[in-house]
Design a protein around this motif. Structure first.
Motif, mmCIF file in Angstrom:
data_model
loop_
_atom_site.group_PDB
_atom_site.id
_atom_site.type_symbol
_atom_site.label_atom_id
_atom_site.label_comp_id
_atom_site.label_asym_id
_atom_site.label_seq_id
_atom_site.Cartn_x
_atom_site.Cartn_y
_atom_site.Cartn_z
ATOM 1 N N LEU A 19 0.363 -2.608 13.941
ATOM 2 C CA LEU A 19 0.046 -3.339 12.960
ATOM 3 C C LEU A 19 -0.011 -4.789 13.318
ATOM 4 O O LEU A 19 0.504 -5.654 12.671
ATOM 5 C CB LEU A 19 1.209 -3.128 11.746
ATOM 6 N N ARG A 20 -0.364 -5.207 14.605
ATOM 7 C CA ARG A 20 -0.550 -6.493 14.999
ATOM 8 C C ARG A 20 0.681 -7.324 15.236
ATOM 9 O O ARG A 20 0.725 -8.407 14.296
ATOM 10 C CB ARG A 20 -1.785 -6.951 14.429
ATOM 11 N N ARG A 25 8.023 -5.132 17.881
ATOM 12 C CA ARG A 25 6.743 -4.574 17.385
ATOM 13 C C ARG A 25 6.879 -4.135 16.085
ATOM 14 O O ARG A 25 7.659 -3.818 15.438
ATOM 15 C CB ARG A 25 6.403 -3.345 18.267
ATOM 16 N N ALA A 26 5.472 -4.027 15.568
ATOM 17 C CA ALA A 26 5.140 -3.512 14.115
ATOM 18 C C ALA A 26 4.160 -2.215 14.236
ATOM 19 O O ALA A 26 3.109 -2.626 14.531
ATOM 20 C CB ALA A 26 4.631 -4.411 13.297
ATOM 21 N N GLN A 27 4.778 -0.949 14.083
ATOM 22 C CA GLN A 27 4.058 0.169 14.340
ATOM 23 C C GLN A 27 4.328 1.256 13.388
ATOM 24 O O GLN A 27 5.348 1.431 13.144
ATOM 25 C CB GLN A 27 4.079 0.684 15.604
ATOM 26 N N VAL A 28 3.370 2.156 12.948
ATOM 27 C CA VAL A 28 3.502 3.139 12.060
ATOM 28 C C VAL A 28 2.838 4.487 12.811
ATOM 29 O O VAL A 28 1.625 4.424 13.175
ATOM 30 C CB VAL A 28 3.281 3.109 10.883
ATOM 31 N N ALA A 29 3.300 5.649 12.998
ATOM 32 C CA ALA A 29 2.807 6.766 13.571
ATOM 33 C C ALA A 29 1.876 7.520 12.536
ATOM 34 O O ALA A 29 1.909 7.194 11.272
ATOM 35 C CB ALA A 29 3.589 7.989 13.389
ATOM 36 N N ASP A 30 0.491 7.580 13.099
ATOM 37 C CA ASP A 30 -0.570 8.076 12.150
ATOM 38 C C ASP A 30 -0.162 9.226 11.216
ATOM 39 O O ASP A 30 -0.979 9.771 10.189
ATOM 40 C CB ASP A 30 -1.927 8.276 13.024
ATOM 41 N N MET A 49 7.866 -2.337 4.103
ATOM 42 C CA MET A 49 8.951 -3.019 4.792
ATOM 43 C C MET A 49 8.458 -3.866 6.153
ATOM 44 O O MET A 49 9.217 -5.047 6.568
ATOM 45 C CB MET A 49 10.247 -2.126 5.152
ATOM 46 N N ILE A 50 7.758 -3.270 6.614
ATOM 47 C CA ILE A 50 7.041 -3.914 7.981
ATOM 48 C C ILE A 50 6.267 -5.195 7.760
ATOM 49 O O ILE A 50 6.504 -5.962 8.330
ATOM 50 C CB ILE A 50 6.381 -2.668 8.621
ATOM 51 N N ARG A 51 5.472 -4.991 6.726
ATOM 52 C CA ARG A 51 4.794 -5.989 6.185
ATOM 53 C C ARG A 51 5.635 -7.359 5.930
ATOM 54 O O ARG A 51 5.107 -8.595 5.998
ATOM 55 C CB ARG A 51 3.560 -5.890 4.969
ATOM 56 N N LEU A 52 6.707 -6.871 5.159
ATOM 57 C CA LEU A 52 7.794 -8.019 4.616
ATOM 58 C C LEU A 52 8.472 -8.487 5.822
ATOM 59 O O LEU A 52 8.489 -9.844 5.949
ATOM 60 C CB LEU A 52 8.775 -7.388 3.488
#
Length: 500
Positions: free
Chosen positions: A181-182, A272-277, A343-346
């Protein structure tokens, strides 16, 4: 060896999931590659929603004894002058606990391990390396190796929960991958122990400095945490010497002699900001850092994992005991993935707002932050977004609803709080006086009827959702609302209704 559920990883997420499952009568085994608790601090913050999960585990009092309520947030400019200060009200919030609490993760893990050991049906195997996970018809085969003796063993389980962190073997086994998520920043994390009084405000200090963003917070009676963004060419190794580290922390330690500061840990972390697909493949699920990685700016990394455990455990237990259809397991990722992503975006937004923009950004923060009530509300309000619609979140598309939100853990007329009365069961909440027949019907559906006061916090809550009654899931989330008790009862999953 066989077990209904194998949990891979004995961090806070895995331990919480195992305790919750065992309390629902599900036999589970937790596999952990290390013998004892990892001694270094990592997570240091949780909110009252997550504290509530610990309360359901019976750990509220024990956790209170080793944690430290946070007084709020203070934004500082590069010269450490106060840009804005957001103070939290003292005492418990709507869930019965402080809205922000600081703690030492090893202490929390010791509490969780003790709770697991005291829970029938739950077993922890340390020094056990998971080497393979293979799904078979009707179950999962887990290959393990004893790290002390080298002996190999095979476990057979109905389901496997992968709570094995950012480098998850479970994630690899199901072919899932992390979506970036960059966000990628290198930070220095410093933990100091001292009996000296630093004489600092006991909230979070956020230094809004594009040149060297920093955070300071007290996390216990004698423990303190600093985080500093590393500059180009720097590494964590550069600051292991206290002589070079001290100038960074000196603005907070003041005249405290260096020999009274014990360096507990100095480490470099990449935020980092990441989410499993995908979070599930048939009988294998991902939870915690195996499923998502969150920048720490809003203190939700570990909390997200405990939310995963609380969301999945009761559903899996219901499927295993036959009271819920297997299809409810599809709601785990459908509900938790969008919430974790939000929550990651926030966290990314807060991190950028606090540190970006150079001198112009400092000017904006100085002028705007203290003057916007909406800023204070978002900084201080611990309520997280509602879960999205699913088979277990029945919310109208065009009308405001309480569905998907946590119900309050507020005090009832008899002095008990909601969670004590609900005790991990479905509940129907109403302010109306039920008839004997209505109470009998709710209990026959395997739920508990909770009559709440018409006035006060409960009354305001029901009115805010224009509801006369609400069905609340075992994790405290509102499944549905309606204008009457009779209509609410019809949406209970255990009643044979068409909700699922």
């Amino acid at each position: 060896m066989t077990a209904r559920v194998v949990v891979v990883g004995a961090g806070p997420t895995g331990l919480t999931a195992a305790i919750l499952l065992a309390r629902h009568g599900v036999e589970c085994v937790v596999l952990e590659r290390w013998e004892s608790v990892y001694p270094q601090p990592r997570a240091v913050h949780l909110d009252d929603e997550v504290y509530r999960v610990l309360g359901r585990l019976g750990l509220a009092d024990a956790f209170a004894a080793v944690s430290w309520p946070c007084h709020g947030l203070r934004l500082l400019d590069p010269d450490l002058r106060v840009l804005a200060e957001f103070r939290r009200a003292p005492g418990a919030g709507r869930h019965g606990y402080p809205q922000a609490t600081m703690f030492d993760q090893p202490e929390l893990e010791r509490l969780l391990r003790a709770a697991l050991a005291a829970t029938p049906g739950a077993t922890l195997r340390g020094n056990t390396e998971v080497t393979g996970i293979t799904q078979e018809e009707g179950g999962v085969r887990v290959e393990v190796t004893d790290r002390v003796t080298g002996a190999r063993d095979t476990l057979h389980a109905d389901y496997v929960l992968g709570c094995d962190g950012a480098n998850s073997l479970t994630r690899t086994a199901i072919g899932a991958r992390m979506t970036d998520l960059r966000f990628d920043q290198r930070w220095l994390v410093v933990d100091i122990a001292t009996t000296a009084d630093l004489d600092q405000w006991e909230g979070v200090h956020q230094v809004c400095d594009p040149g060297r963003a920093a955070t300071y917070m007290r996390i216990g009676k004698t423990r303190h945490r600093w985080e500093f963004r590393l500059l180009a060419g720097e590494s964590g190794e550069d600051f292991r010497d206290l002589g070079r580290l001290h100038p960074l922390i000196a603005p907070w330690t003041g005249d405290v002699p260096v020999d009274e500061l014990e360096v507990v840990r100095v480490a470099e972390y990449t935020f980092r900001a990441q989410v499993a697909d995908r979070w599930r493949d048939r009988r294998v699920f991902l939870l915690g850092d195996a499923a998502h990685l969150t920048p720490p700016f809003i203190g939700q990394g570990m909390g997200a994992g405990l939310r995963d455990a609380a969301n999945l455990a009761w559903k899996l237990a219901g499927v295993l005991d036959g009271t819920l259809p297997e299809g409810v397991l599809d709601t785990y990722e459908a509900e938790r993935e969008p919430h974790a992503r939000a929550m990651i975006r926030l966290a990314k937004l807060v991190g950028t707002a606090m540190t970006a923009g150079g001198r112009f950004g400092d000017l904006v923060r100085r002028v705007v932050a203290p003057r916007l009530p909406v800023v204070a509300r978002h900084v201080l309000d611990s309520e997280t977004p509602p879960l999205r619609r699913s088979d277990l979140v029945v919310r109208p598309r065009l009308r405001r609803s309480l569905a998907g939100r946590l119900c309050p853990n507020a005090v009832l007329d008899d002095g008990r709080r909601f969670d004590e009365v609900a005790a991990g069961r479905f509940a129907v909440v109403t302010s109306a006086t039920p008839s004997t027949a209505e109470r009998t019907a709710v209990e026959a559906a395997g739920a508990v009827l909770v009559t709440v006061p018409v006035t006060g916090e409960w009354g305001r809550w029901l009115r805010s959702g224009r509801a006369g009654a609400a069905v609340v899931r075992p994790d405290g989330t509102v499944l549905s609302t309606s204008g009457s008790l009779a209509r609410a009862r019809e949406t209970l999953p255990l009643s044979g209704s068409s909700v699922l």
